[in-house]
Design an enzyme around this catalytic site. Structure first.
Site, mmCIF file in Angstrom:
data_model
loop_
_atom_site.group_PDB
_atom_site.id
_atom_site.type_symbol
_atom_site.label_atom_id
_atom_site.label_comp_id
_atom_site.label_asym_id
_atom_site.label_seq_id
_atom_site.Cartn_x
_atom_site.Cartn_y
_atom_site.Cartn_z
ATOM 1 N N ASP A 1 0.672 24.618 7.670
ATOM 2 C CA ASP A 1 0.982 23.832 8.802
ATOM 3 C C ASP A 1 -0.219 23.041 9.221
ATOM 4 O OD1 ASP A 1 2.597 22.228 10.256
ATOM 5 O OD2 ASP A 1 3.274 23.813 11.570
ATOM 6 N N GLU B 1 -4.547 18.122 9.839
ATOM 7 C CA GLU B 1 -4.781 16.761 10.312
ATOM 8 C C GLU B 1 -6.050 16.447 11.144
ATOM 9 O OE1 GLU B 1 -0.269 17.432 9.553
ATOM 10 O OE2 GLU B 1 -1.806 18.059 11.124
ATOM 11 N N ASP C 1 7.805 16.217 11.199
ATOM 12 C CA ASP C 1 8.715 16.637 12.514
ATOM 13 C C ASP C 1 9.647 15.353 12.989
ATOM 14 O OD1 ASP C 1 7.209 18.587 12.517
ATOM 15 O OD2 ASP C 1 6.107 18.149 14.215
#
Length: 792
Positions: free
Chosen positions: A476, A479, A540
């Protein structure tokens, strides 16, 4: 997953679950980690612009030459009370005047990586490491192809292959690219092509030298043809066709899927004209695909070196050539193609086992149970250790799940808050990205994956989990590598930020492969080359119809950016899933390469009532019965660099209508899928040439637009007449599938063929049927075939 509150993750203590709302990041606020758009630098009156003018010399044997640039600056011109900006030639402004070139002559080259791949390179000045190995390229370097034939012309030079031609003109300098039929695909833009008396409408092929710091960046300007369409650039959720848009390629925690920033930008695009382009750089890029000047495609690339690869061919040929260069997706394990059950989050061993028991009791075929942020002692605080108070024996739990056909996946992230017990070790060993003083750029320590010691340290933590029996790691975030950070590679975040996801993906994928033998991660962020490390999911999404439609656009877009495997959160992530959205999103998710229900609880199908659970089960069972088709198509995609979820034009490039569609797709080569994006039971579907048969009802439809009612499963699925689709008998896990019995469904025919790929085999094999009998069996009796004829 990502929430705005996580920007303050260092302040979080123990969390009990609370629904946190996801909000889109708005560009233009000048906030930390906002995407870098370099396009203003190319219209700044303070900067100096060097326009590619003429070829000074050229060696046809090496493809290397010298390109002369003319020096320009912007000035204003007023016409009819309208103030305009115009480029004008200017003399040198350096001192001593004899030390610097007013009109620099710099290296330029045209090389070839395959019979359909052209490499165009140019330098804007001195480069310390001109042939540095690239993590984006397979093996670090591009191959060299010698099949192109050279010919000198009266105006310059040409190279020709079986797939096309490259023409280089001396003055005005152009690089023109043609297909095998002689059609001009695209050409560089010279000042003479766009010169107007009153203003400069578009910057020609050039580089900028910034007055602020003397840094240089290229503007690779190419011609766009009338009706040309542009696709790709990664997992973009905006309009599928990028013509008329400005696209900023900078890895961003997009906080949703309906805004313009991207978790997965990829510096590659595909044109309907018959070519594709890979911008080989990790710097920020701003692409103006005819947004300001409709004829010009301007790739504004932060690098002071230009390195473009141009691929000639139809979409499948271009994608194969691009992934030959940057890598094809390795084949994920069979179990990964089953259903993944998840939520944010399961907090204990007891809860995980209870969910697994209910999945089996309710006969919901499942292969993976995912534990998200709550398996640590403190929610979200990643220390790679199971909570001792809530997981009594994680190794035994994992073994019990696996015995029941369910693998375990765990969440983690590469940011470490000051309260994390690992924080002091990371700081002491210098494993973090540093600021200009050698300190932390943020409160968190961000692991520096350009540091080999940091990679080994991180992999040792992941190995401990894999040794327990964990099958997959959720990779996850990734970024937020600081743009102004200093990395162990010796580069700043300007060059390392976009590479961070690729390094991160590789780190986890490599150790997983080493320990388990499987090619599998579950990652959110990417850059070019990340497709080698499957798989990735779409961030998401909101729980809305619009987000569902945007999800498909993102999947189509990343599919034509070189990614074979991709998934998304069924029903959306941010809030509790509305039942009607979840019901319609489910079959869409089941007809994606990989399938996961995740997000704000509840996500488990029984929590929405018996009727919903029955509907969910039908879609899930359809997927498991199609597992022979899915597994076979996955292998074909892995071998060729094609997407499982593919735009219609990938399969039907000669059908003009297929280039206009962003709300239906091909799942593999043979299933046409049209999700329901509203609470309706029918929709318009565009069908290419031929007769098409409804997978659920058996009804037949002809080419063109048809209004089609969904079957019992709320989605439209069609198969072209003459197609053979292999099926297996239903099992509750891929672990329990009986591969010795395969049913071949023949649609609108009694003869045909299909590929079948079996676990453990080297490659897919062709099974041929004539008059409802198998006449060519490559498996020599290993499989008992059943033939089912499906006709209207």
């Amino acid at each position: 997953m990502k929430y705005r509150t996580l920007l303050c993750i260092g302040l979080l203590g123990m969390l009990t679950f609370t629904t946190l709302k996801s909000e889109a990041q708005l560009q233009g606020f000048h906030l930390q980690n906002e995407p870098i758009d370099i396009s203003p630098d190319f219209s700044n009156f303070q900067n100096t612009y060097y326009l590619a003018d003429s070829l000074v010399s050229f060696d046809p044997t090496t493809g290397k030459g010298v390109l002369k640039y003319s020096r320009y600056e912007y000035s204003t011109r007023m016409a009819f009370n309208n103030m305009l900006g115009k480029l004008n030639r200017v003399p040198a402004n350096e001192f001593p005047t004899a030390e610097y070139a007013a009109q620099p002559e710099l290296p330029f080259s045209v090389e070839f990586a395959s019979p359909r791949t052209i490499r165009i390179r140019a330098l804007s000045g001195f480069v310390a490491k001109p042939n540095e190995n690239s993590l984006m390229l397979v093996g670090g370097q591009a191959p060299i192809d010698k099949s192109w034939k050279y010919q000198k012309t009266s105006t310059g030079h040409t190279y020709t292959s079986v797939n096309g031609k490259v023409e280089i003109t001396n003055y005005p300098w152009h690089v023109k690219i043609y297909d095998a039929s002689g059609k001009l695909l695209t050409s560089t833009i010279h000042q003479d092509d766009v010169e107007l008396s009153t203003y400069t409408p578009v910057l020609p092929f050039s580089f900028v030298r910034r007055a602020s710091d003397y840094s240089r960046s290229f503007a690779a300007a190419f011609n766009l043809s009338p009706d040309e369409k542009i696709f790709g650039c990664g997992e973009s959720y905006q309009s599928f066709n990028k013509r008329g848009q400005k696209v900023v390629l900078w890895v961003d925690d997009a906080n949703g899927i309906q805004n313009e920033s991207m978790y997965k930008p990829i510096p590659f695009y595909l044109s309907s004209r018959g070519y594709g382009v890979f911008m080989h750089t990790s710097t920020p890029i701003s692409c103006d695909f005819g947004k300001y000047w409709s004829q010009a495609n301007t790739m504004m690339i932060g690098d002071d070196e230009l390195d473009l690869f141009v691929f000639i061919g139809n979409p499948k040929e271009v994608l194969s050539a691009y992934t030959d260069l940057t890598g094809k997706a390795q084949m994920p394990p069979l179990w990964s193609f089953g259903f993944w059950m998840s939520r944010i989050t399961y907090f204990s061993q007891k809860e995980g086992l209870m969910v697994a028991d209910k999945l089996r009791a309710n006969k919901i075929p499942t292969d993976v149970l995912h534990f998200d942020t709550g398996w640590f002692e403190t929610d979200w605080r990643c220390d790679f250790q199971f909570s001792k108070s809530r997981f009594e024996d994680p190794k035994a739990m994992i073994a019990k799940l696996k015995e029941n056909g369910i693998r375990t996946c765990l969440w983690q992230l590469p940011y470490f808050v000051p309260k994390n017990t690992l924080f002091p070790e990371i700081v002491e060993k210098g494993l973090f990205v540093k600021d200009g003083k050698g300190n932390l750029p943020y409160e968190d320590a961000v692991i520096d994956f350009s540091n080999p010691d940091a990679v080994k340290w991180y992999q040792s933590k992941i190995k401990g989990l894999l040794d327990l029996g964990v099958s997959a790691i959720k990779v996850d975030f990734g970024e937020a590598a600081p743009a102004n950070g200093l990395f162990a590679s010796g580069k700043t975040g300007f060059y390392e930020h976009n590479l961070y996801p690729l390094r991160y993906n590789k780190t986890i994928a490599d150790i997983t492969k080493e320990v388990t033998g499987d090619n599998i991660i579950w990652a959110r962020s990417t850059w070019a080359g990340s497709q080698r490390y499957p798989l990735h999911w779409g961030g998401d999404p909101a729980n809305t119809n619009s987000a569902m439609a945007a999800t498909l656009r993102g999947g189509l877009s990343i599919g034509v950016s070189g990614f074979s495997f991709w998934s998304h959160d069924i029903g959306g992530f941010a809030l509790k899933k509305p039942e009607d959205v979840y019901r319609r999103w489910t079959p869409f998710g089941m007809l994606t390469s990989h399938t996961r229900s995740h997000g704000t609880p509840p996500t488990e199908p029984w929590e929405y009532g018996e009727d919903f659970m029955n509907s969910f089960r039908l879609a899930d069972e359809m997927r498991y019965k199609l597992m022979s088709y899915i597994y076979t198509q996955a292998k074909i995609c892995s071998m060729n660099g094609w997407p499982m979820l593919r735009a219609m034009f990938v399969e039907f490039p000669n059908d003009p209508g297929s280039w206009l569609l962003d709300n239906q797709y091909m799942f593999g080569s043979d299933l046409l899928v049209a999700p329901l994006f509203e609470d309706v039971d029918s929709r318009d579907v565009y069908l290419p040439e031929g007769e098409w048969i409804d997978y659920q009802t058996g009804k037949s439809y002809s080419k063109g637009w048809n209004h089609i009612k969904a079957g019992q499963i709320p989605i439209v699925i069609l198969v072209k007449a003459g197609t053979v689709i292999p099926h297996v008998n239903l099992a509750q896990s891929t672990q329990f599938i009986d591969w010795s019995k395969i049913t071949l469904n023949l649609y609108g025919t009694d003869s045909g063929s299909c590929f079948v790929y079996l676990p453990g085999k080297e490659k897919p094999e062709t099974v041929r049927i004539e008059k409802n009998k198998v006449v060519a069996d490559p498996f020599n009796g290993e499989v008992k075939w059943k033939i089912v004829s499906v006709k209207n």
